[in-house]
Scaffold this motif. Structure first.
Motif, PDB file in Angstrom:
ATOM      1  N   LEU A  83       0.828  -1.209   0.000  1.00 28.65           N
ATOM      2  CA  LEU A  83       0.000   0.000   0.000  1.00 28.65           C
ATOM      3  C   LEU A  83       0.863   1.260   0.000  1.00 28.65           C
ATOM      4  N   TYR A  84       1.897   1.218   0.814  1.00 35.40           N
ATOM      5  CA  TYR A  84       2.776   2.388   0.876  1.00 35.40           C
ATOM      6  C   TYR A  84       3.569   2.553  -0.418  1.00 35.40           C
ATOM      7  N   LEU A  85       4.201   1.468  -0.846  1.00 36.80           N
ATOM      8  CA  LEU A  85       5.095   1.575  -2.010  1.00 36.80           C
ATOM      9  C   LEU A  85       4.353   1.963  -3.284  1.00 36.80           C
ATOM     10  N   MET A  86       3.156   1.444  -3.417  1.00 36.22           N
ATOM     11  CA  MET A  86       2.449   1.688  -4.683  1.00 36.22           C
ATOM     12  C   MET A  86       1.516   2.894  -4.646  1.00 36.22           C
ATOM     13  N   PHE A  87       1.035   3.223  -3.478  1.00 33.73           N
ATOM     14  CA  PHE A  87       0.011   4.275  -3.455  1.00 33.73           C
ATOM     15  C   PHE A  87       0.335   5.432  -2.513  1.00 33.73           C
ATOM     16  N   ALA A  88       0.503   5.106  -1.240  1.00 38.27           N
ATOM     17  CA  ALA A  88       0.563   6.184  -0.240  1.00 38.27           C
ATOM     18  C   ALA A  88       1.726   7.144  -0.488  1.00 38.27           C
ATOM     19  N   ARG A  89       2.822   6.643  -1.029  1.00 36.73           N
ATOM     20  CA  ARG A  89       3.976   7.523  -1.233  1.00 36.73           C
ATOM     21  C   ARG A  89       3.742   8.543  -2.347  1.00 36.73           C
ATOM     22  N   LEU A  90       2.712   8.317  -3.141  1.00 37.08           N
ATOM     23  CA  LEU A  90       2.408   9.277  -4.205  1.00 37.08           C
ATOM     24  C   LEU A  90       1.859  10.585  -3.646  1.00 37.08           C
ATOM     25  N   ILE A  94      -7.167  11.207  -4.664  1.00 38.96           N
ATOM     26  CA  ILE A  94      -7.997  10.013  -4.860  1.00 38.96           C
ATOM     27  C   ILE A  94      -7.248   8.785  -4.330  1.00 38.96           C
ATOM     28  N   VAL A  95      -5.948   8.782  -4.572  1.00 39.42           N
ATOM     29  CA  VAL A  95      -5.127   7.644  -4.127  1.00 39.42           C
ATOM     30  C   VAL A  95      -5.227   7.493  -2.608  1.00 39.42           C
ATOM     31  N   SER A  96      -5.087   8.610  -1.894  1.00 36.92           N
ATOM     32  CA  SER A  96      -5.151   8.550  -0.432  1.00 36.92           C
ATOM     33  C   SER A  96      -6.524   8.101   0.037  1.00 36.92           C
ATOM     34  N   ALA A  97      -7.559   8.653  -0.606  1.00 35.41           N
ATOM     35  CA  ALA A  97      -8.920   8.293  -0.206  1.00 35.41           C
ATOM     36  C   ALA A  97      -9.139   6.793  -0.402  1.00 35.41           C
ATOM     37  N   CYS A  98      -8.688   6.282  -1.537  1.00 36.20           N
ATOM     38  CA  CYS A  98      -8.878   4.847  -1.807  1.00 36.20           C
ATOM     39  C   CYS A  98      -8.073   4.007  -0.813  1.00 36.20           C
TER      40      CYS A  98
END
Lengths: 133, 524
Positions: free
Chosen positions: B99-106, B142-146
């Motif tokens: 989750l962090y590597l693919m999304f949250a870090r964005l 949107i990434v964070s919300a998802c």
């Protein structure tokens, strides 16, 4: 004797440096292409690690089926499939990161422009002071 | 509305004075609440559920960025899960890592969304977050919300799975693992929520950026509508666990809360005190920079501008005609005094000293703007009352009746209203709302010094201070004023430059110390 105009100018510069300026100036320290390349490299590493973890998890999920077909499996086709998915995901991420970095960089350039303008004002200010002295 | 504006002003002052303490205190409270909720939800490890540990963690979170708080929450979750099911903890750790590597870090700055959604959903207020993100952040949020939605549903599954006792046999571990993954992939409600939240963020974001009046209000309403309709349609195929009624109540409450947040948000955004230190050859400076307060709490109730020609042509005040004569002048102003408002005298005195009152000029609301539009306030037709002087044919064409307050000041109109401004009062508390606004009260007042002069009809004017607090009731005095087109144009320029200066700081506390340092800004 305190000079309020000078303090105002210095305060603006200082506040900027301590807040948004940190990232902006760091970004400004690179050539744009280098900065984008750096971001892309980080993204590639992150996505690769994440993809490997996902692969392991998927493999674990289908462990029983994989063990049953261990001998007769078409490894080449499987490898191609895994690679294709990886490249597609990577391409999407790179596009997003390049676009986002470009937007950030554009906004940062404007702010850094104002910062440099203020710095020039300060420089001129000192020059005037020297001339007065 | 006046009361709300006053509350907002008080908040500005409190924020300015106590911001340095207030923010850590609020973060501490938030941390305490979040850790307490986590402990209540899955407090399997009793060592970490004690009040002392919770307080210590919250205290730590008070002084670190929100992203650190999110990290701490993830670690604490892992500890609790590890206490009850070691294998499950490994699965959770891997999923968090992905989750962090693919999304949250964005979008690291929206870490609070990942934390807030799981915390707000149990109290049925998770619907607030997409509205908030749409109003404040970019579509990338949107990434964070998802991620937040995922974490919420994932924790539900983890909680259910943690109850299952598992042996250390490979079969049991595989079964547990499959149960978790099936739980995630088969959770249609989770995917539905993700899609709807993404849509809400997009809709809210794009509408709030449009250059319409009330763009923020429309954005919140549209976002809420999309959310409600989305969940209602989704409910046809997937029965929502929380129920439709709960969802509706949650959406509406979230929307109302968002309106309140929006009301105070801009103010707080732009009034944060900055503290900084720097030095030059002579001094070491400790500076507290306080943004200029854009508010004066004078109440000015105005106003009438009228023209017979306009009345003839349009039948209502403020209407716009193409071929107006250039010698337009504002005509009649009624400067109304609020009963018991002792500030009026001071107000008039101030106004008489300057031709332009900057109340209500600056604002940060991008949604406002709307220059070139006509009045923000309402129009009412009707004859002017209390006019003195000038020819009868220039008497009132109508009135702007009771322009209501919405926290915004009025918009600049391109054209004159030759009609009557009435009661377009500005409490002076304009600040936040529109891009370029001005106060008709100020304008009316600016003309108050010339109150006996009559005026002609004209072409340009400034809109009623419109949406700032109107006070239609207590009219006592009538003044007459004049203003010509040139003057109005100058004022428009002033407005523009004044708005540009909005970010200026006014260092008010400068503590000087003699040092021998050569500073960053010192001469070299």
């Amino acid at each position: 004797m305190l000079d309020e105009d000078k303090i105002r100018l210095m305060t603006r510069l200082s506040v900027y440096e301590e807040k948004t300026g940190k990232e902006d100036l760091k970004m400004n320290g690179y050539y744009h292409a280098d900065y984008v390349a750096l971001k892309v490299r980080k993204t590639v590493i992150s996505v690769t690690i994440a993809y490997i973890i996902i692969l392991i998890m998927v493999g674990f999920y289908y462990a029983e089926e994989l063990l049953a077909q261990l001998v007769g499996m078409d490894y080449k086709a499987l490898g191609m499939k895994i690679l294709t998915v990886y490249l597609i995901i990577l391409a999407i991420y790179i596009v997003v990161v390049v676009f986002a970095t470009h937007m950030q960089s554009r906004a940062a350039r404007k702010r850094v422009g104002v910062y440099h303008k203020n710095l020039r004002h300060l420089k001129r200010y000192y020059k005037r002071m020297e001339e007065d002295e | 509305m006046n009361q709300l504006l006053e509350i907002k002003e008080k908040m500005i002052h409190v924020y300015q004075k106590a911001g340095i303490i207030l923010i850590p205190v609020l973060k501490f409270l938030m941390g305490f609440l979040v850790f307490t909720m986590l402990n209540a939800y899955m407090g399997y490890d009793s060592r970490f559920t004690t009040t002392e540990i919770t307080l210590l963690l919250a205290l730590f979170c008070a002084f670190v960025p929100v992203s650190v708080m999110v990290l701490l929450l993830a670690i604490l979750t892992l500890i609790h899960v590890y206490c009850v099911a070691k294998i499950l903890a490994i699965i959770v750790a891997l999923i968090f890592l992905v989750l962090y590597l693919m999304f949250a870090r964005l979008s690291p700055k929206q870490g609070y969304a990942i934390m807030a959604i799981p915390m707000l959903f149990p109290i049925n207020m998770g619907y607030l977050i997409p509205l908030l993100l749409g109003m404040t952040a970019s579509p990338l949020s949107i990434v964070s919300a998802c991620c937040g939605v995922f974490v919420y549903y994932f924790l539900i599954i983890v909680r259910e799975t943690a109850q299952i006792s598992v042996n250390n046999s490979v079969e049991d571990i595989l079964a547990l693992y499959r149960y978790v993954i099936d739980g995630i992939l088969g959770n249609k409600e989770m995917f539905l929520t993700m899609v709807i939240f993404s849509l809400v963020i997009l809709v809210t974001y794009f509408i709030r950026r449009m250059k319409y009046d009330h763009a923020f209000g429309i954005a919140i309403t549209s976002g809420t509508m999309v959310m409600i309709l989305g969940f209602l349609f989704g409910n046809i195929k997937i029965a929502l666990e929380s129920g439709v009624v709960n969802m509706l109540v949650g959406c509406i409450l979230s929307s109302l809360l968002m309106v309140i947040i929006q009301f105070i948000r801009l103010t707080l955004d732009y009034t944060a005190v900055e503290r900084t230190q720097f030095e030059d050859d002579d001094y070491y400076y400790y500076v507290k920079a306080v943004p200029k307060i854009r508010v004066t709490a004078q109440e000015k109730n105005v106003v009438t501008i009228s023209s017979a020609r306009e009345e003839k042509d349009t039948g209502r005040a403020g209407a716009f005609r193409e071929n107006e004569p250039d010698d337009l002048q504002l005509e009649a102003f009624e400067l109304e005094e609020t009963v018991g408002n002792k500030k009026l005298a001071a107000s008039i005195e101030k106004i008489q000293k300057s031709t332009y009152v900057k109340n209500g000029v600056n604002s940060m609301d991008a949604g406002g703007g709307a220059t070139g539009r006509t009045l923000a306030g309402k129009y009412k037709s009707g004859p002017s009352s209390g006019r003195t002087g000038d020819s009868p044919e220039r008497s009132a064409a109508g009135k702007y009746g009771g322009t209501s307050s919405s926290g915004r000041t009025g918009d600049l109109t391109e054209r004159i209203s030759t009609g009557k401004y009435r009661d377009a009062s500005s409490t002076g508390r304009t600040g936040l709302a529109t891009g370029r606004t001005t106060s008709a009260a100020g304008r009316a007042a600016a003309s108050a010094e010339n109150y006996t002069r009559a005026a002609g009809a004209g072409k340009r004017t400034v809109n009623a201070a419109g949406k700032t607090a109107a006070n239609t009731e207590n009219t006592r005095k009538t003044y007459w004023g004049t203003s010509d087109r040139r003057r109005v144009d100058e004022e428009l320029k002033n407005l523009t430059s004044f708005t540009d200066d909005i970010n200026d700081f006014n260092p008010i506390e400068i503590e000087k110390r003699h040092t021998s340092y050569t500073g960053r800004y010192g001469k070299k």
